[in-house]
Design a protein around this motif. Structure first.
Motif, PDB file in Angstrom:
ATOM      1  N   THR A 171      -4.820  -5.610   7.590  1.00 28.42           N
ATOM      2  CA  THR A 171      -4.536  -5.046   6.266  1.00 28.42           C
ATOM      3  C   THR A 171      -5.661  -5.410   5.307  1.00 28.42           C
ATOM      4  N   MET A 172      -5.552  -4.911   4.080  1.00 31.50           N
ATOM      5  CA  MET A 172      -6.511  -5.221   3.032  1.00 31.50           C
ATOM      6  C   MET A 172      -6.023  -6.442   2.261  1.00 31.50           C
ATOM      7  N   GLY A 173      -6.945  -7.270   1.788  1.00 32.17           N
ATOM      8  CA  GLY A 173      -6.571  -8.508   1.125  1.00 32.17           C
ATOM      9  C   GLY A 173      -6.951  -8.560  -0.336  1.00 32.17           C
ATOM     10  N   ARG A 174      -7.531  -9.693  -0.745  1.00 40.75           N
ATOM     11  CA  ARG A 174      -7.843  -9.935  -2.157  1.00 40.75           C
ATOM     12  C   ARG A 174      -8.827  -8.908  -2.701  1.00 40.75           C
ATOM     13  N   GLY A 175      -8.623  -8.559  -3.982  1.00 40.23           N
ATOM     14  CA  GLY A 175      -9.558  -7.689  -4.671  1.00 40.23           C
ATOM     15  C   GLY A 175      -9.064  -6.256  -4.766  1.00 40.23           C
ATOM     16  N   LYS A 176      -9.742  -5.483  -5.611  1.00 35.10           N
ATOM     17  CA  LYS A 176      -9.379  -4.091  -5.832  1.00 35.10           C
ATOM     18  C   LYS A 176      -9.622  -3.279  -4.569  1.00 35.10           C
ATOM     19  N   PHE A 177      -8.701  -2.363  -4.283  1.00 31.44           N
ATOM     20  CA  PHE A 177      -8.841  -1.536  -3.086  1.00 31.44           C
ATOM     21  C   PHE A 177     -10.114  -0.702  -3.156  1.00 31.44           C
ATOM     22  N   ASP A 178     -10.850  -0.687  -2.044  1.00 33.66           N
ATOM     23  CA  ASP A 178     -12.089   0.058  -1.932  1.00 33.66           C
ATOM     24  C   ASP A 178     -12.038   0.841  -0.626  1.00 33.66           C
ATOM     25  N   ALA A 179     -12.084   2.172  -0.724  1.00 30.77           N
ATOM     26  CA  ALA A 179     -11.967   3.009   0.466  1.00 30.77           C
ATOM     27  C   ALA A 179     -13.139   2.810   1.423  1.00 30.77           C
ATOM     28  N   VAL A 180     -14.321   2.512   0.902  1.00 27.62           N
ATOM     29  CA  VAL A 180     -15.465   2.234   1.779  1.00 27.62           C
ATOM     30  C   VAL A 180     -15.229   0.942   2.549  1.00 27.62           C
ATOM     31  N   ARG A 181     -14.664  -0.067   1.879  1.00 24.21           N
ATOM     32  CA  ARG A 181     -14.345  -1.332   2.556  1.00 24.21           C
ATOM     33  C   ARG A 181     -13.316  -1.100   3.661  1.00 24.21           C
ATOM     34  N   LEU A 182     -12.371  -0.199   3.421  1.00 23.26           N
ATOM     35  CA  LEU A 182     -11.393   0.130   4.463  1.00 23.26           C
ATOM     36  C   LEU A 182     -12.097   0.711   5.681  1.00 23.26           C
ATOM     37  N   MET A 183     -13.007   1.644   5.465  1.00 22.68           N
ATOM     38  CA  MET A 183     -13.708   2.247   6.602  1.00 22.68           C
ATOM     39  C   MET A 183     -14.578   1.231   7.324  1.00 22.68           C
ATOM     40  N   GLU A 184     -15.163   0.296   6.584  1.00 24.96           N
ATOM     41  CA  GLU A 184     -15.909  -0.793   7.220  1.00 24.96           C
ATOM     42  C   GLU A 184     -15.007  -1.591   8.157  1.00 24.96           C
ATOM     43  N   ALA A 185     -13.795  -1.894   7.685  1.00 18.16           N
ATOM     44  CA  ALA A 185     -12.860  -2.673   8.492  1.00 18.16           C
ATOM     45  C   ALA A 185     -12.429  -1.906   9.741  1.00 18.16           C
ATOM     46  N   LEU A 186     -12.192  -0.605   9.597  1.00 15.09           N
ATOM     47  CA  LEU A 186     -11.804   0.207  10.753  1.00 15.09           C
ATOM     48  C   LEU A 186     -12.886   0.160  11.824  1.00 15.09           C
ATOM     49  N   GLN A 187     -14.133   0.210  11.393  1.00 11.35           N
ATOM     50  CA  GLN A 187     -15.243   0.163  12.345  1.00 11.35           C
ATOM     51  C   GLN A 187     -15.411  -1.237  12.925  1.00 11.35           C
ATOM     52  N   GLU A 188     -15.402  -2.248  12.069  1.00  7.30           N
ATOM     53  CA  GLU A 188     -15.667  -3.615  12.514  1.00  7.30           C
ATOM     54  C   GLU A 188     -14.615  -4.129  13.486  1.00  7.30           C
ATOM     55  N   PHE A 189     -13.346  -3.797  13.232  1.00  7.79           N
ATOM     56  CA  PHE A 189     -12.261  -4.291  14.080  1.00  7.79           C
ATOM     57  C   PHE A 189     -11.977  -3.372  15.273  1.00  7.79           C
ATOM     58  N   GLY A 190     -12.684  -2.253  15.355  1.00  7.14           N
ATOM     59  CA  GLY A 190     -12.440  -1.319  16.454  1.00  7.14           C
ATOM     60  C   GLY A 190     -11.024  -0.783  16.446  1.00  7.14           C
ATOM     61  N   ILE A 191     -10.520  -0.426  15.265  1.00  4.18           N
ATOM     62  CA  ILE A 191      -9.124   0.000  15.114  1.00  4.18           C
ATOM     63  C   ILE A 191      -8.882   1.314  15.863  1.00  4.18           C
ATOM     64  N   THR A 192      -7.810   1.320  16.648  1.00  4.04           N
ATOM     65  CA  THR A 192      -7.445   2.518  17.411  1.00  4.04           C
ATOM     66  C   THR A 192      -6.214   3.226  16.852  1.00  4.04           C
ATOM     67  N   ASN A 193      -5.455   2.536  15.997  1.00  5.10           N
ATOM     68  CA  ASN A 193      -4.211   3.106  15.464  1.00  5.10           C
ATOM     69  C   ASN A 193      -4.078   2.662  14.014  1.00  5.10           C
ATOM     70  N   MET A 194      -4.020   3.607  13.093  1.00  2.20           N
ATOM     71  CA  MET A 194      -3.866   3.268  11.677  1.00  2.20           C
ATOM     72  C   MET A 194      -2.686   4.026  11.087  1.00  2.20           C
ATOM     73  N   SER A 195      -1.912   3.335  10.276  1.00  2.00           N
ATOM     74  CA  SER A 195      -0.855   3.960   9.488  1.00  2.00           C
ATOM     75  C   SER A 195      -1.131   3.637   8.028  1.00  2.00           C
ATOM     76  N   ALA A 196      -1.216   4.662   7.192  1.00  2.00           N
ATOM     77  CA  ALA A 196      -1.619   4.465   5.801  1.00  2.00           C
ATOM     78  C   ALA A 196      -0.852   5.412   4.895  1.00  2.00           C
ATOM     79  N   ALA A 197      -1.008   5.217   3.605  1.00  2.00           N
ATOM     80  CA  ALA A 197      -0.439   6.142   2.629  1.00  2.00           C
ATOM     81  C   ALA A 197      -1.347   7.363   2.525  1.00  2.00           C
ATOM     82  N   ALA A 198      -0.761   8.473   2.110  1.00  2.28           N
ATOM     83  CA  ALA A 198      -1.560   9.688   1.948  1.00  2.28           C
ATOM     84  C   ALA A 198      -2.736   9.448   1.012  1.00  2.28           C
ATOM     85  N   THR A 199      -2.529   8.631  -0.007  1.00  3.10           N
ATOM     86  CA  THR A 199      -3.583   8.342  -0.980  1.00  3.10           C
ATOM     87  C   THR A 199      -4.784   7.676  -0.325  1.00  3.10           C
ATOM     88  N   HIS A 200      -4.545   6.815   0.653  1.00  2.00           N
ATOM     89  CA  HIS A 200      -5.669   6.136   1.316  1.00  2.00           C
ATOM     90  C   HIS A 200      -6.605   7.138   1.978  1.00  2.00           C
TER      91      HIS A 200
END
Length: 520
Positions: free
Chosen positions: A255-284
């Motif tokens: 999940t996302m932690g401290r600090g203001k939500f940043d969509a670029v940071r989310l995509m960085e995490a998806l790449q770095e962790f090799g995420i294969t399954n994501m569930s998110a809000a439509a806004t994300h």
């Protein structure tokens, strides 16, 4: 016998999924069941396997193992005993995802107390309402929020920092839970806006078992997935679907932690962790699209789900182009749970763009007219869920197609009636969002003396406001819907009001318009 988590097809779900078989996924029984034990302790084998990955806004990651969380939860449970906390007392915590958050969450439930997660952006009034409602014995928060928390009478306020974690080290790292499946485990406050204080939904430890229908068929989680849910665990989606469900199956989540939500940071995490399954809000998803940066990353996504509100067609097209997998809607509420899903990962289930999907195994839903009769395919009515006591309204409008797929048509109060014409705010929003210069928008019915209501659109755009741009948006909409379906009023704004869960808050906009239309 095979477990439900061994099956992936829609046909197998219809054949094998029963409430009784959900219990096979867990170690406990109805008489002896504890969420912390099922989600953390039983997976702590000394191997140091990651339980939660937290991507903080500053670019750092916090990786928490099952072993660390199991010992931390046990120590926190002993600490509660030492501080005189009794079984069934509430322990509230207003913390960002971090080691203290998960230690408090699971430690309180392990002890037999009731965990009450609270959103970290609550101001003093919002916090006071919830504290007065659940009357916690202890309220844990960070150093920044502690002065505000101390102004609220009742709970003992404790700063959950490194000093507290150091104190916990003095307690044993094991703890034997003494709860049954029917004991209360968690109070969850909804992000709704129809009441001054949204009602706390009271979940028992057994709720983890029934949750697995949504997990298996709504988010499609299975052993072997690398899972991620950016929604805050202070809310239902982030806590139950993003945290408890995957951990209950021994699956690493993030999940996302401290600090203001940043969509670029989310995509960085998806790449770095090799995420294969994501569930998110439509806004994300919409925010990731709007960055224009998705091409900078490499994704390993195989399953996607979303909840909270429908995704507009332009964002669905972006998801398809970016991830190459279907975006699967998961529909439900904190009060009734998830009831309509799209079975992510099921190769024999066709995902129809924009559809809410079909019912969770064992549930019956129907779209009804005001007289209680079922609608015909394509006809809009009220979405109803069958309970033992009869039909329960979801307060949402919907329609079905000839294949039995359900489609969301807005909240009951999002219908706009203007000069006798009935229009859908959601449909008009989706059309506006197809315009290349519309980043976000919200549509409501604004009071009008002549027509009763007129369609008003609040638009976020990189273009400068101008009458010509307003006419362009009006023509863009009416030529794609109907001559009467267009925003007669367009207001350009820098941001839209949203609920803490990230959904556009049309009620705030309606209330503003109503107040402006009321004579002083």
């Amino acid at each position: 016998m095979a477990l439900l988590s061994d099956f992936t097809s829609f046909a197998d779900a219809q054949q094998h999924a029963t409430s009784a078989r959900l219990w096979d996924l867990f170690a406990g029984t109805r008489e002896h069941f504890n969420i912390a034990n099922e989600a953390i302790l039983r997976h702590a084998d000394g191997a140091g396997r990651a339980a939660v990955r937290v991507a903080h806004a500053d670019g750092t990651n916090e990786i928490l193992s099952f072993d660390v969380l199991a010992s931390g939860a046990a120590r926190f449970a002993h600490w509660l005993d030492a501080n005189g906390v009794e079984k069934g007392e509430r322990i509230a915590f207003m913390l960002e995802p971090s080691l203290p958050f998960y230690v408090c969450l699971f430690g309180a439930m392990l002890h037999g107390a009731i965990s009450v997660p609270l959103f970290t952006l609550f101001g003093p009034d919002a916090l006071r309402l919830r504290v007065e409602d659940c009357t916690p014995a202890i309220l844990l928060t960070n150093a920044e929020k502690a002065p505000m928390a101390c102004t609220i009478a009742g709970p003992r306020v404790v700063v959950a920092d490194d000093a507290l974690l150091e104190t916990l080290e003095g307690y044993p790292g094991t703890y034997t839970p003494q709860t049954s499946g029917e004991d209360l485990a968690c109070f969850q406050y909804t992000s709704g806006t129809t009441r001054e204080l949204p009602e706390a939904v009271r979940h028992t430890h057994r709720s983890l078992v029934t949750l697995m229908f949504a997990a298996l068929y709504g988010t499609g989680i299975r052993p072997g997935d690398e899972f991620f849910c950016p929604s805050s665990p202070a809310w239902g989606h982030g806590l139950w679907h993003g945290t408890l469900a995957p951990l209950g199956l021994g699956i690493t989540t993030g999940t996302m932690g401290r600090g203001k939500f940043d969509a670029v940071r989310l995509m960085e995490a998806l790449q770095e962790f090799g995420i294969t399954n994501m569930s998110a809000a439509a806004t994300h998803y919409r925010m990731m699209k709007n960055t224009g940066r998705s091409g900078d990353f490499t994704f390993a996504i195989r399953k996607l789900s979303y909840t909270g509100e429908p995704i507009d067609p332009a964002t669905l097209d972006w998801i398809d182009a970016t991830f190459g997998v279907d975006a699967c809607s998961m529909y439900g509420t904190t009060e009734i749970g998830v009831v309509l899903v799209n079975y992510p990962g099921a190769k024999d289930f066709t995902v129809k763009p924009g559809s809410l999907g079909k019912p969770v195994p064992g549930l019956e839903l129907q779209v009804q007219r005001p007289d209680g009769t079922p609608v015909e395919p394509g006809e809009v009515g009220e979405l109803m869920l069958r309970r033992k006591s009869g039909w329960l309204s979801t307060k949402d409008r919907a329609k079905i197609d000839a294949d039995g797929y359900f489609y969301h048509c807005g909240r009951a109060d999002d219908v706009i009636i203007s000069a006798g014409w009935t229009m859908s705010a959601v449909e008009i929003e989706n059309t506006l969002l197809k315009h290349e210069d519309v980043r976000e928008c919200a549509v409501i019915g604004a009071p009008d003396e002549k027509r009763g209501q007129v369609v008003k659109a609040f638009v976020i755009s990189p273009r400068l406001p101008a009458e010509s741009f307003v006419k362009e948006l009006q023509d863009f909409t009416r030529t794609r819907l109907a001559q009467h379906e267009f925003p007669r009023i367009v207001e350009f704004v820098d941001e839209l009001p949203k609920t803490p869960a990230g959904k556009v808050n049309r009620k705030v906009l309606r209330d503003r318009e109503a107040a402006a239309a009321t004579p002083a």
